[in-house]
Design a protein around this motif. Structure first.
Motif, PDB file in Angstrom:
ATOM      1  N   PHE A   1       0.870  -1.180   0.000  1.00 49.39           N
ATOM      2  CA  PHE A   1       0.000   0.000   0.000  1.00 49.39           C
ATOM      3  C   PHE A   1       0.900   1.222   0.000  1.00 49.39           C
ATOM      4  O   PHE A   1       1.699   1.421   0.917  1.00 49.39           O
ATOM      5  CB  PHE A   1      -0.912   0.000   1.228  1.00 49.39           C
ATOM      6  N   THR A   2       0.807   2.042  -1.071  1.00 52.58           N
ATOM      7  CA  THR A   2       1.691   3.189  -1.239  1.00 52.58           C
ATOM      8  C   THR A   2       0.895   4.441  -1.604  1.00 52.58           C
ATOM      9  O   THR A   2      -0.271   4.353  -1.985  1.00 52.58           O
ATOM     10  CB  THR A   2       2.732   2.917  -2.335  1.00 52.58           C
ATOM     11  N   SER A   3       1.549   5.595  -1.500  1.00 52.18           N
ATOM     12  CA  SER A   3       0.915   6.867  -1.842  1.00 52.18           C
ATOM     13  C   SER A   3       1.954   7.793  -2.490  1.00 52.18           C
ATOM     14  O   SER A   3       3.138   7.698  -2.197  1.00 52.18           O
ATOM     15  CB  SER A   3       0.376   7.544  -0.581  1.00 52.18           C
ATOM     16  N   PRO A   4       1.481   8.743  -3.342  1.00 51.05           N
ATOM     17  CA  PRO A   4       0.117   8.860  -3.866  1.00 51.05           C
ATOM     18  C   PRO A   4      -0.070   7.923  -5.058  1.00 51.05           C
ATOM     19  O   PRO A   4       0.860   7.193  -5.422  1.00 51.05           O
ATOM     20  CB  PRO A   4       0.061  10.322  -4.310  1.00 51.05           C
ATOM     21  N   CYS A   5      -1.237   7.963  -5.670  1.00 54.31           N
ATOM     22  CA  CYS A   5      -1.449   7.155  -6.869  1.00 54.31           C
ATOM     23  C   CYS A   5      -0.668   7.762  -8.032  1.00 54.31           C
ATOM     24  O   CYS A   5      -0.427   8.972  -8.074  1.00 54.31           O
ATOM     25  CB  CYS A   5      -2.933   7.071  -7.216  1.00 54.31           C
ATOM     26  N   MET A   6      -0.256   6.912  -8.961  1.00 50.66           N
ATOM     27  CA  MET A   6       0.420   7.388 -10.159  1.00 50.66           C
ATOM     28  C   MET A   6      -0.566   7.607 -11.309  1.00 50.66           C
ATOM     29  O   MET A   6      -0.435   8.532 -12.082  1.00 50.66           O
ATOM     30  CB  MET A   6       1.509   6.399 -10.575  1.00 50.66           C
ATOM     31  N   VAL A   7      -1.561   6.730 -11.408  1.00 56.58           N
ATOM     32  CA  VAL A   7      -2.620   6.900 -12.416  1.00 56.58           C
ATOM     33  C   VAL A   7      -3.959   7.062 -11.720  1.00 56.58           C
ATOM     34  O   VAL A   7      -4.649   8.066 -11.882  1.00 56.58           O
ATOM     35  CB  VAL A   7      -2.655   5.713 -13.396  1.00 56.58           C
ATOM     36  N   ASP A   8      -4.341   6.051 -10.920  1.00 53.54           N
ATOM     37  CA  ASP A   8      -5.556   6.176 -10.119  1.00 53.54           C
ATOM     38  C   ASP A   8      -5.438   5.283  -8.890  1.00 53.54           C
ATOM     39  O   ASP A   8      -4.389   4.678  -8.649  1.00 53.54           O
ATOM     40  CB  ASP A   8      -6.821   5.880 -10.938  1.00 53.54           C
ATOM     41  N   VAL A   9      -6.515   5.204  -8.117  1.00 50.30           N
ATOM     42  CA  VAL A   9      -6.471   4.534  -6.815  1.00 50.30           C
ATOM     43  C   VAL A   9      -6.043   3.077  -6.903  1.00 50.30           C
ATOM     44  O   VAL A   9      -5.440   2.531  -5.964  1.00 50.30           O
ATOM     45  CB  VAL A   9      -7.851   4.655  -6.123  1.00 50.30           C
ATOM     46  N   HIS A  10      -6.273   2.430  -8.042  1.00 48.26           N
ATOM     47  CA  HIS A  10      -5.974   1.000  -8.157  1.00 48.26           C
ATOM     48  C   HIS A  10      -4.482   0.685  -8.054  1.00 48.26           C
ATOM     49  O   HIS A  10      -4.112  -0.433  -7.681  1.00 48.26           O
ATOM     50  CB  HIS A  10      -6.532   0.444  -9.465  1.00 48.26           C
TER      51      HIS A  10
ATOM     52  N   SER B   1      12.168  -0.775 -10.080  1.00 47.23           N
ATOM     53  CA  SER B   1      11.877   0.540 -10.659  1.00 47.23           C
ATOM     54  C   SER B   1      10.688   1.131  -9.927  1.00 47.23           C
ATOM     55  O   SER B   1       9.929   0.425  -9.265  1.00 47.23           O
ATOM     56  CB  SER B   1      11.581   0.428 -12.156  1.00 47.23           C
ATOM     57  N   LEU B   2      10.527   2.435 -10.058  1.00 43.94           N
ATOM     58  CA  LEU B   2       9.440   3.116  -9.369  1.00 43.94           C
ATOM     59  C   LEU B   2       8.938   4.272 -10.209  1.00 43.94           C
ATOM     60  O   LEU B   2       9.726   5.115 -10.663  1.00 43.94           O
ATOM     61  CB  LEU B   2       9.919   3.632  -8.003  1.00 43.94           C
ATOM     62  N   SER B   3       7.638   4.300 -10.416  1.00 42.23           N
ATOM     63  CA  SER B   3       7.044   5.380 -11.199  1.00 42.23           C
ATOM     64  C   SER B   3       7.332   6.731 -10.549  1.00 42.23           C
ATOM     65  O   SER B   3       7.139   6.901  -9.348  1.00 42.23           O
ATOM     66  CB  SER B   3       5.530   5.190 -11.298  1.00 42.23           C
ATOM     67  N   GLY B   4       7.816   7.656 -11.338  1.00 42.14           N
ATOM     68  CA  GLY B   4       7.986   9.025 -10.864  1.00 42.14           C
ATOM     69  C   GLY B   4       9.261   9.294 -10.108  1.00 42.14           C
ATOM     70  O   GLY B   4       9.439  10.389  -9.574  1.00 42.14           O
ATOM     71  N   ARG B   5      10.178   8.335 -10.023  1.00 44.62           N
ATOM     72  CA  ARG B   5      11.459   8.573  -9.368  1.00 44.62           C
ATOM     73  C   ARG B   5      12.568   8.249 -10.367  1.00 44.62           C
ATOM     74  O   ARG B   5      12.885   7.099 -10.595  1.00 44.62           O
ATOM     75  CB  ARG B   5      11.628   7.710  -8.111  1.00 44.62           C
ATOM     76  N   MET B   6      13.121   9.263 -10.983  1.00 42.84           N
ATOM     77  CA  MET B   6      14.078   9.121 -12.083  1.00 42.84           C
ATOM     78  C   MET B   6      13.631   7.999 -13.000  1.00 42.84           C
ATOM     79  O   MET B   6      14.396   7.111 -13.374  1.00 42.84           O
ATOM     80  CB  MET B   6      15.492   8.902 -11.557  1.00 42.84           C
TER      81      MET B   6
ATOM     82  N   LEU C   1       4.912  14.836  -7.222  1.00 41.70           N
ATOM     83  CA  LEU C   1       4.362  13.574  -7.727  1.00 41.70           C
ATOM     84  C   LEU C   1       2.942  13.761  -8.238  1.00 41.70           C
ATOM     85  O   LEU C   1       2.501  13.062  -9.160  1.00 41.70           O
ATOM     86  CB  LEU C   1       4.404  12.505  -6.638  1.00 41.70           C
ATOM     87  N   TYR C   2       2.200  14.692  -7.642  1.00 45.94           N
ATOM     88  CA  TYR C   2       0.847  14.978  -8.121  1.00 45.94           C
ATOM     89  C   TYR C   2       0.893  15.558  -9.541  1.00 45.94           C
ATOM     90  O   TYR C   2       0.054  15.245 -10.388  1.00 45.94           O
ATOM     91  CB  TYR C   2       0.139  15.946  -7.187  1.00 45.94           C
ATOM     92  N   PHE C   3       1.862  16.421  -9.786  1.00 40.51           N
ATOM     93  CA  PHE C   3       2.071  16.997 -11.111  1.00 40.51           C
ATOM     94  C   PHE C   3       2.389  15.899 -12.122  1.00 40.51           C
ATOM     95  O   PHE C   3       1.793  15.829 -13.209  1.00 40.51           O
ATOM     96  CB  PHE C   3       3.201  18.019 -11.028  1.00 40.51           C
ATOM     97  N   ILE C   4       3.307  15.014 -11.753  1.00 41.84           N
ATOM     98  CA  ILE C   4       3.686  13.915 -12.645  1.00 41.84           C
ATOM     99  C   ILE C   4       2.500  12.995 -12.903  1.00 41.84           C
ATOM    100  O   ILE C   4       2.270  12.548 -14.031  1.00 41.84           O
ATOM    101  CB  ILE C   4       4.876  13.137 -12.039  1.00 41.84           C
ATOM    102  N   SER C   5       1.727  12.723 -11.860  1.00 39.03           N
ATOM    103  CA  SER C   5       0.549  11.865 -12.014  1.00 39.03           C
ATOM    104  C   SER C   5      -0.428  12.465 -13.016  1.00 39.03           C
ATOM    105  O   SER C   5      -0.992  11.758 -13.860  1.00 39.03           O
ATOM    106  CB  SER C   5      -0.125  11.671 -10.656  1.00 39.03           C
ATOM    107  N   GLU C   6      -0.623  13.780 -12.950  1.00 41.92           N
ATOM    108  CA  GLU C   6      -1.560  14.424 -13.883  1.00 41.92           C
ATOM    109  C   GLU C   6      -1.026  14.392 -15.308  1.00 41.92           C
ATOM    110  O   GLU C   6      -1.776  14.132 -16.254  1.00 41.92           O
ATOM    111  CB  GLU C   6      -1.822  15.870 -13.452  1.00 41.92           C
ATOM    112  N   ILE C   7       0.265  14.642 -15.482  1.00 38.38           N
ATOM    113  CA  ILE C   7       0.859  14.560 -16.819  1.00 38.38           C
ATOM    114  C   ILE C   7       0.692  13.162 -17.391  1.00 38.38           C
ATOM    115  O   ILE C   7       0.358  12.971 -18.558  1.00 38.38           O
ATOM    116  CB  ILE C   7       2.356  14.941 -16.786  1.00 38.38           C
ATOM    117  N   ARG C   8       0.912  12.161 -16.529  1.00 37.57           N
ATOM    118  CA  ARG C   8       0.790  10.777 -16.989  1.00 37.57           C
ATOM    119  C   ARG C   8      -0.631  10.496 -17.480  1.00 37.57           C
ATOM    120  O   ARG C   8      -0.824   9.834 -18.511  1.00 37.57           O
ATOM    121  CB  ARG C   8       1.167   9.832 -15.856  1.00 37.57           C
TER     122      ARG C   8
END
Length: 407
Positions: A74-83, A279-284, A395-402
């Motif tokens: 269980f991690t935060s925030p979402c990268m695309v959506d809550v799933h 790997s991790l979404s949104g970190r380099m 990360l919220y900015f990156i999530s929205e761009i994605r």
């Protein structure tokens, strides 16, 4: 801030919650009691601190997967959506699993009891409870002591780093912030800590002593040097993290140590393969050649980003695409990025705490800068001459761009 697609389930099952931050554990503990305390059904590695939480869980997950250890996270925030915030063996939670969790919460009468993040935390524990898992990895939210994830009776706690962030909730000093973070320690359990600054280490050692917590410390009990990990009689060589940046070496070492302390036997060859694939979404995160997402959003993570750029992209022009929350130290962030940046693009994005692109433009001292008002008009493509583009700030900015661009 609304959690993307979370409202769908709230409305479908008529389980309402507040879209605010309300630190404290009384409400969520009452809710979990109604559900039979699903948070106490598994072994837990609880990752808290300031930066490095997501990367540490990425290493934990990769190592567990390679060794055939069943896990949930269980991690935060979402990268695309809550799933994507709740995962089982690396797979996003399904709509059917979310429905089952919400049905239980509806039947337990949880509507209007909790905030959004508390409700999501309960959802995660219900989903994870259904599975026969060897271990689950939980990322603490903003704080620790009063964070809604801090509800399990036992856990191994991992603290990758402590730095200044969320000062409006956690305090202005390292000591105050550390006090909040150290609240996740559980009586007679274990703490695995990274190379903390002196003030933070002092607070954690004090809390650990008060709770009879065993402390396993990076650079004292286990070390990572020249890509070799050493702890007691265990030594793994040729460990090369797939995520770039010197800080990832300590995050990797923390993950190996936490799994060993959890009682798992690890093999050198499988660990080598796992950390290289982590790997991790949104970190380099490499989107395509010379284009990266990095959600650096405070002093320590910006410092790490600048260090990574200097080491890995010497003699290259760096184009920054930036969106920042207004409660961050954006002046410090800009000054550091100006040391390595060749051009700056400031973007408006849709978050209740976003800082206007005009404000960022005004405070930026670099001559080559411009504003993009419509996030959908960002042109994410290779620059000329193999320059590097880095999308950063939040990360919220990156999530929205994605979501907007499908990257």
């Amino acid at each position: 801030m609304e959690i993307t697609n979370f409202n769908f389930y709230k409305k479908k099952w008529k389980v309402l919650s507040e879209t605010i931050i309300k630190p404290g554990l009384e409400s969520i503990q009452q809710a979990l009691d109604k559900l039979g305390n699903p948070q106490d059904k598994h072994r837990i590695i609880h990752v808290a601190g300031t930066n490095g939480k997501g990367s540490t869980i990425a290493f934990l997950s990769a190592i567990a997967k390679e060794h055939g250890i069943s896990y949930g996270s269980f991690t935060s925030p979402c990268m695309v959506d809550v799933h994507d915030q709740i995962q089982l063996n690396g797979h996003n939670v399904t709509s059917e699993q979310m429905d089952r969790a919400f049905q239980k919460m509806q039947q337990a009468g949880l509507s209007e009891m909790l905030t959004d993040f508390e409700l999501l935390t309960v959802t995660a524990f219900l989903v994870l409870e259904e599975e026969a898992l060897d271990v689950i990895f939980i990322e603490a939210g903003m704080g620790g002591r009063f964070d809604s994830t801090n509800v399990m009776k036992k856990s191994i706690t991992v603290i990758p780093s402590i730095s200044v962030d969320h000062t409006n909730f956690l305090g202005d000093t390292i000591e105050e912030i550390s006090w909040h973070k150290a609240g996740v320690l559980k009586e007679n359990c274990k703490l695995v800590i990274g190379p903390l600054v002196g003030e933070a280490r002092t607070v954690f050692i004090k809390e650990a002593n008060e709770k009879s917590v065993s402390v396993i410390e990076c650079e004292r009990d286990f070390i990572i040097k020249n890509n070799t990990y050493t702890y007691c009689n265990i030594q793994f060589e040729l460990l090369r993290p797939g995520m770039i940046g010197n800080h990832q070496l300590s995050n990797m070492a923390l993950s190996i140590t936490a799994l060993l302390e959890c009682g798992f036997s690890l093999e050198e060859s499988k660990t080598q393969l796992a950390v290289g694939q982590a790997s991790l979404s949104g970190r380099m995160e490499k989107i395509k050649e010379d284009i990266y997402f990095d959600g650096a959003h405070n002093q320590a993570s910006i410092d790490a980003l600048v260090e990574t750029i200097i080491k890995h992209f010497p003699n290259k022009r760096i184009h920054f695409i930036i969106g920042i929350l207004k409660d961050k130290d954006y002046v410090y962030m800009l000054r550091r990025l100006e040391e390595v940046g060749s051009s700056f693009e400031f973007v408006e994005f849709h978050h209740e705490r976003s800082l206007s692109a005009n404000e960022l433009y005004k405070y930026c001292l670099h001559d080559d800068k411009f504003i993009t008002k419509d996030i959908e008009k960002i042109n994410i493509k290779n620059n000329l001459n193999n320059d590097v583009t880095i999308i950063t700030g939040s990360l919220y900015f990156i999530s929205e761009i994605r979501r907007k661009t499908g990257k």
